[in-house]
Design a protein around this motif. Structure first.
Motif, mmCIF file in Angstrom:
data_model
loop_
_atom_site.group_PDB
_atom_site.id
_atom_site.type_symbol
_atom_site.label_atom_id
_atom_site.label_comp_id
_atom_site.label_asym_id
_atom_site.label_seq_id
_atom_site.Cartn_x
_atom_site.Cartn_y
_atom_site.Cartn_z
ATOM 1 N N ARG A 122 2.992 -4.365 -91.696
ATOM 2 C CA ARG A 122 2.711 -2.971 -92.058
ATOM 3 C C ARG A 122 3.393 -2.612 -93.370
ATOM 4 N NH1 ARG A 122 5.713 1.168 -88.886
ATOM 5 N NH2 ARG A 122 7.129 0.738 -90.564
ATOM 6 N N ARG B 88 1.624 -3.928 -96.273
ATOM 7 C CA ARG B 88 0.298 -3.348 -96.482
ATOM 8 C C ARG B 88 0.348 -2.032 -97.221
ATOM 9 N NH1 ARG B 88 -3.387 -4.584 -91.560
ATOM 10 N NH2 ARG B 88 -4.068 -2.463 -91.892
ATOM 11 N N PRO C 226 -7.146 -12.173 -84.806
ATOM 12 C CA PRO C 226 -7.812 -10.906 -85.118
ATOM 13 C C PRO C 226 -7.320 -9.722 -84.280
ATOM 14 C CG PRO C 226 -9.348 -12.443 -84.068
ATOM 15 C CD PRO C 226 -8.069 -13.185 -84.291
ATOM 16 N N TYR D 191 -3.070 -2.670 -85.579
ATOM 17 C CA TYR D 191 -2.905 -1.834 -86.775
ATOM 18 C C TYR D 191 -3.852 -0.638 -86.732
ATOM 19 C CZ TYR D 191 0.116 -5.225 -89.158
ATOM 20 O OH TYR D 191 1.155 -6.048 -89.520
ATOM 21 N N GLY D 192 -5.072 -0.865 -86.263
ATOM 22 C CA GLY D 192 -6.035 0.226 -86.141
ATOM 23 C C GLY D 192 -5.579 1.288 -85.152
ATOM 24 N N VAL E 130 -4.410 -8.719 -83.978
ATOM 25 C CA VAL E 130 -3.380 -8.024 -84.760
ATOM 26 C C VAL E 130 -3.999 -6.819 -85.479
ATOM 27 C CG1 VAL E 130 -1.859 -8.256 -86.777
ATOM 28 C CG2 VAL E 130 -1.862 -10.017 -84.990
ATOM 29 N N GLN E 131 -5.199 -6.994 -86.022
ATOM 30 C CA GLN E 131 -5.878 -5.888 -86.709
ATOM 31 C C GLN E 131 -6.203 -4.746 -85.746
ATOM 32 O OE1 GLN E 131 -5.845 -5.741 -89.979
ATOM 33 N NE2 GLN E 131 -4.844 -7.743 -89.839
ATOM 34 N N THR E 132 -6.494 -5.076 -84.501
ATOM 35 C CA THR E 132 -6.734 -4.048 -83.482
ATOM 36 C C THR E 132 -5.494 -3.178 -83.328
ATOM 37 O OG1 THR E 132 -8.290 -5.478 -82.308
ATOM 38 C CG2 THR E 132 -7.308 -3.669 -81.035
#
Length: 129
Positions: free
Chosen positions: A125, A128, A85, A91-92, A87-89
């Protein structure tokens, strides 16, 4: 390093934590599980220390920065990242700041987990968009 103009998702760069910070680093994130020797928190100028995105301790010890183990390490680390999780941090942070510089302590600028992480994030990325 992996910049693509016009991408609202942001970009990722890597840099040794021992190098001086620069204005174009964007959001500086330490991606090592262990704090680098000889670097003060002031000198590091971090936004975040994201230990959880680093390779697991058993994987880090198995790799031991040995060039001949890098391909196997890359595959195992990417498998960890797929379900991580943290990884999502990242991207944010890239979406918020435009650029994230992944800081690492390893001596080798090519054969290290930050390089694998950067490439993993860039591929993700791009998928996405």
């Amino acid at each position: 390093m992996g910049n693509s103009e016009g991408n609202s998702a942001g970009t990722f760069a890597i840099k040794r934590v021992y190098e001086d910070p620069s204005d174009d680093d964007g959001c500086r994130v330490l991606v090592d599980r262990l704090w680098p020797r000889g670097v003060s928190k002031e000198r590091a100028q971090l936004e975040l220390w994201l230990k959880d995105v680093a390779p697991s301790p058993p994987l880090r010890k198995e790799f031991a920065h040995m060039q001949e183990r890098f391909a196997q390490f890359r595959a195992a680390y990417e498998a960890e990242l797929k379900t991580n999780p943290a990884v999502q941090t990242l991207y944010g942070l890239a979406a918020e700041h435009g650029k994230v510089t992944l800081l690492f302590g390893a001596r080798d600028p090519e054969t290290n987990h930050a390089r694998v992480l950067q490439e993993f994030l860039e591929r993700g990325r791009n998928s996405r968009k």
